[in-house]
Scaffold this active site. Structure first.
Site, PDB file in Angstrom:
ATOM      1  N   LYS A  13       0.828  -1.214   0.000  1.00 45.31           N
ATOM      2  CA  LYS A  13       0.000   0.000   0.000  1.00 45.31           C
ATOM      3  C   LYS A  13       0.863   1.267   0.000  1.00 45.31           C
ATOM      4  CE  LYS A  13      -2.089  -0.915   3.930  1.00 45.31           C
ATOM      5  NZ  LYS A  13      -1.437  -2.163   4.373  1.00 45.31           N
ATOM      6  N   ARG A  88      -8.541   1.325  10.063  1.00 48.31           N
ATOM      7  CA  ARG A  88      -8.170  -0.058  10.332  1.00 48.31           C
ATOM      8  C   ARG A  88      -9.242  -0.786  11.125  1.00 48.31           C
ATOM      9  NH1 ARG A  88      -2.271   0.757   9.748  1.00 48.31           N
ATOM     10  NH2 ARG A  88      -1.135  -1.163  10.073  1.00 48.31           N
ATOM     11  N   ARG A 127      11.747  -6.269   4.263  1.00 54.81           N
ATOM     12  CA  ARG A 127      11.514  -4.832   4.036  1.00 54.81           C
ATOM     13  C   ARG A 127      12.549  -3.978   4.779  1.00 54.81           C
ATOM     14  NH1 ARG A 127       5.666  -2.176   4.962  1.00 54.81           N
ATOM     15  NH2 ARG A 127       5.974  -2.643   7.158  1.00 54.81           N
ATOM     16  N   ARG A 160      12.247  -2.088  10.438  1.00 56.97           N
ATOM     17  CA  ARG A 160      11.317  -1.700  11.496  1.00 56.97           C
ATOM     18  C   ARG A 160      11.252  -2.800  12.548  1.00 56.97           C
ATOM     19  NH1 ARG A 160       5.878   0.032   8.405  1.00 56.97           N
ATOM     20  NH2 ARG A 160       5.035  -0.924  10.288  1.00 56.97           N
ATOM     21  N   ARG A 171       0.658  -8.839  13.959  1.00 52.91           N
ATOM     22  CA  ARG A 171       0.021  -7.826  13.105  1.00 52.91           C
ATOM     23  C   ARG A 171      -0.966  -8.476  12.137  1.00 52.91           C
ATOM     24  NH1 ARG A 171       4.899  -5.100  10.518  1.00 52.91           N
ATOM     25  NH2 ARG A 171       3.465  -3.609   9.604  1.00 52.91           N
TER      26      ARG A 171
END
Ligand code: AMP
Length: 216
Positions: A13, A88, A127, A160, A171
């Site tokens: 996203k 969310r 990532r 992260r 998550r």
């Protein structure tokens, strides 16, 4: 155009929102980026949000809703915006609808990034993010020219804390427990546009543009 990008963490996203918002002159509003900055600056909001974020849980709705309402009132949203990572939960979606009505506005579309869990884990664990400009990379699929350094601004790339395996699982669970209901919510309102987000970033970009009527 006023748009929401919806989908699990790691669906791409943020990567797509950056490209489309820049090309179309829209504001890109990533609630994750805003919250990470608040945590780094140790603001009141950051202090309240920190523990929720570290555990992979959601920051309470009232904090995030107020933060987004303030952000949407700024001038750069007048030409339209992409909300990335918000709403969310269904209460957040309802609050967004109220905020927009107060501005005599409404959403034009919600793009749903469809991708399976295995790919999410693969993408999130590789990532890397720039400390300075928040650009995203992937060690295998979208590597920077020089390892550890941002192509765009020369900033340091980091992983992260919430992209580590245990937190990724949490998550994903939070996504299925709380965020997945939004798919039904927006489908019922005729706003949902589905995009296959499992392909390459270029192919997904084409899909998102078609979903928004920006390409054929
Ligand atoms: P993201 O960068 O979108 O993956 O967000 C990182 C973290 O910020 C999430 O795991 C949540 O802890 C928090 N967060 C971001 N957006 C929201 C939101 N809309 N509601 C609640 N928490 C959020």
């Amino acid at each position: 155009m006023r748009v929401v990008f919806l989908g699990p963490p790691g669906a791409g996203k943020g990567t797509q929102a950056k490209v489309i918002a820049e090309a179309a002159g829209m504001a890109h509003i990533s609630t994750g980026d805003i919250l990470r900055e608040a945590v780094a600056r140790e603001t009141d909001l950051g202090k309240k949000a920190k523990a929720f974020m570290e555990s992979g849980g959601l920051v309470p709705d009232d904090l995030v809703v107020a933060m987004v309402a303030e952000r949407l009132s700024r001038g750069d949203c007048a030409k339209g915006f992409i909300l990335d990572g918000f709403p969310r939960t269904v209460p957040q979606a309802e609050a967004l609808s109220g905020t927009l009505s107060g501005m005599k506005a409404s959403l034009d579309a919600v793009v749903y990034f469809k991708v399976d869990d295995e790919q999410v884990v693969e993408r999130l664990s590789g990532r890397r993010m720039c400390r300075k400009c928040n650009a995203n990379y992937h060690v295998a699929f979208m590597p920077p020219k020089k390892a550890g350094v941002c192509d765009k601004c020369g900033g340091e790339l980091y992983q992260r804390d919430d992209d580590k395996p245990e937190t990724i699982r949490r998550r994903l669970k939070v996504y299925y427990d709380q965020t997945a209901d939004l798919i039904r919510y927006y489908r019922e309102r005729g706003l949902l546009r589905e995009v296959d987000a499992s392909a390459s970033p270029e192919a997904v970009l084409g899909g998102v543009k078609r979903a928004l009527g920006l390409a054929k």
